[in-house]
Design an enzyme around this catalytic site. Sequence first.
Site: not given
Length: 653
Positions: A410, A431, A443, A481
Amino acid sequence: MSETIEFSATVSATTRNGVLVVTIDNAPVNATSVDVRDGLEKTLAHAEAAAGLTGVVITGAGKTFIGGADIKEFGKPAMDPTLPAVIEKIENLSKPVVAALNGAALGGGLEVALACHYRVAAPAAQVGLPEVKLGIVPGAGGTQRLPRLIGIPAALDLITSGRSVKAAEALKLGIVDELAAGDLVEAAISAASVLAGKPLRRTGELTIALSDTAEIEKTSARILAKARGQKAPAEAVRLVTSSNRPLAEGLADERATFLILRDSREAAALRHVFFAERESSKVEGLEGVEPRPVRTIGICGLGLMGSGIAVAALGAGYSVIGLDQTAEAAEKGKERIIGLLERNVASGRLDQTGFEAQKARLSVTATDADLAPCDLVVEAVFDDLAVKTSLFQRLDKVIRPDAVLATNTSYLNPEEIAAATVHPERVLGLHFFSPAHVMRLLEVVRCAKTAPDVLATGLAVAKKLRKLPVVTGVTEGFIGNRIFSAYRREAEFLLEDGALPHEIDAALEDYGFPMGLFAVYDMAGLEIAWARRKRQAATRDPSARYVEIADTLCEAGRLGQKAGRGWYAYPDGRRTIDPEVTTIIEAARTKKGITPRTFSKTEIVERMLGAMGLEGEALLAEGIAARASDIDLVMINGYGFPAHKGGPMFSRS
Ligand code: T1G
């Protein structure tokens, strides 16, 4: 069979046994474009006038019957003939019109079929009225004819959920009249011949079956609550529950409502998302690049994430070899995976045969060498650089040089992991979002050295896993994120400036988020972000504004819901505002000499959207995200951004 008559560029017909067989051929999904509507209108006029013709069959070319109105025509002035006009001509033809559903009959496609006098479906066909997913309501009779065929409760469920049903369920519901065991068009021709000369069942003339009003009111209330302020589901409820009125009146109300919604911001946002989802897997420079074949996927680390990835892979038909540190850990992982499969059986998503087949394609081990047959290996081990790097170096020794290596990290830099391996060109990031067998978003991280066919392999696997792939470049937190960190930072600035956690959460929930940011923060736990802030402390820009409130909470052991206290208190598991937190926030303001002020919900949302948008612009400028719509997809599918607002980038347009 007679010669083919071309009624328009996309509508042609032949005559078989006195029945006019009409084929709509408008790639890619036989959408009812103006040419299709024009061709149908001419066909119907021809059928009515031709004495030798006893009936009409309508079917689609390719794998779709009709995929709906042409969404690309929305936003342009409606061109005659409109779909309702054509549909009325179908229903009122003096000869039988039979729909031969060769594939998906969706939206306007199902509305065409509903106006036919009989519906035959191929076993692979599916039907649905997905308009609410586009922020509109059916605009060509769906809300009025479907209840006449299947009753208000069933129609309410399908129209407000927008879900499709397979042919067998459609038969049970009464949407289709027959499943074609053999040749679909032949079955439709026979049906038309049987109906010829007999009184026709016109859907619009049917009486709606009585149903339990209290039940309908309960269902309607549930639908409205779930709609979280969206207009289309509410209007669909209104139109369906009031459909027991003269057809012409209901159709007029439906059409007027459809036209208003079609031009609304909400519909524009959902159309944006619809096309964005189909754009995201189109990557510049990958045209014609063949993905590497993948049949067996290795998964390292069978914890929460790894077992979720394994379930997704098994469900997509892959063989899975799971690796963990010890035989016992591997066995525990296998139990976790089987447990998730059993949950799928219990929920009806998976039948017993499917369960056995998936279980048979799963094996687990604690021996690296057992991964040798894998075409792709995904690591989902502890998010620590040394751990991941040494694992990849071990894998270099056991898997083929052409096998793809994917990291699920991550926050780490996949390029640093790739750099430690013998073949960095075969490394990329995949991801997943937890739970990996549920969340659609994936992702796909393109490292500097990732080979084009390796990236194409990642996209192909994502598609087979029925994930929504978004390609991202390498940056801390990738797209999702990084934006999440930006708007969490903005929310903490707002706390210092005068807002409180529950005010910010209420503003976000009013805007359409399922949960406010601080409530999510408490659920995920504060310690993850705290660890990252401590890791970054030494390199943090001293001139940048830094909010210490979260650190203060963590130092006080307020690590979130699991700890019983975080941004909120959870005295009996119920989230409640905690005056202690307010005191901590007020002390932080005083320490910085900030005079707090109040913020309206609009101001809060504007600041939050602004922070997301700015970070999104930066991701585009840095080439991390290829297009603004990709950023919207990530935030909608990974972070609860309301789809009917289009995403942070769309909301700024
Ligand atoms: N209009 C225009 N283009 C469409 C389209 C549509 N309805 N549906 C798909 N496309 C394009 C899509 O953008 C993509 O383009 C290509 O076709 C393949 O799509 C009056 C007003 C039919 C199940 O909501 O659910 O009817 O990327 O990748 O996986 O009441 O497409 O190739 O350039 O999805 O095989 C209601 C939407 C419309 C159905 C096929 N209908 N479509 O899936 O292909 S509103 C829908 C789908 C309406 C009436 C109202 C799926 C599919 P490109 P795809 P697929």
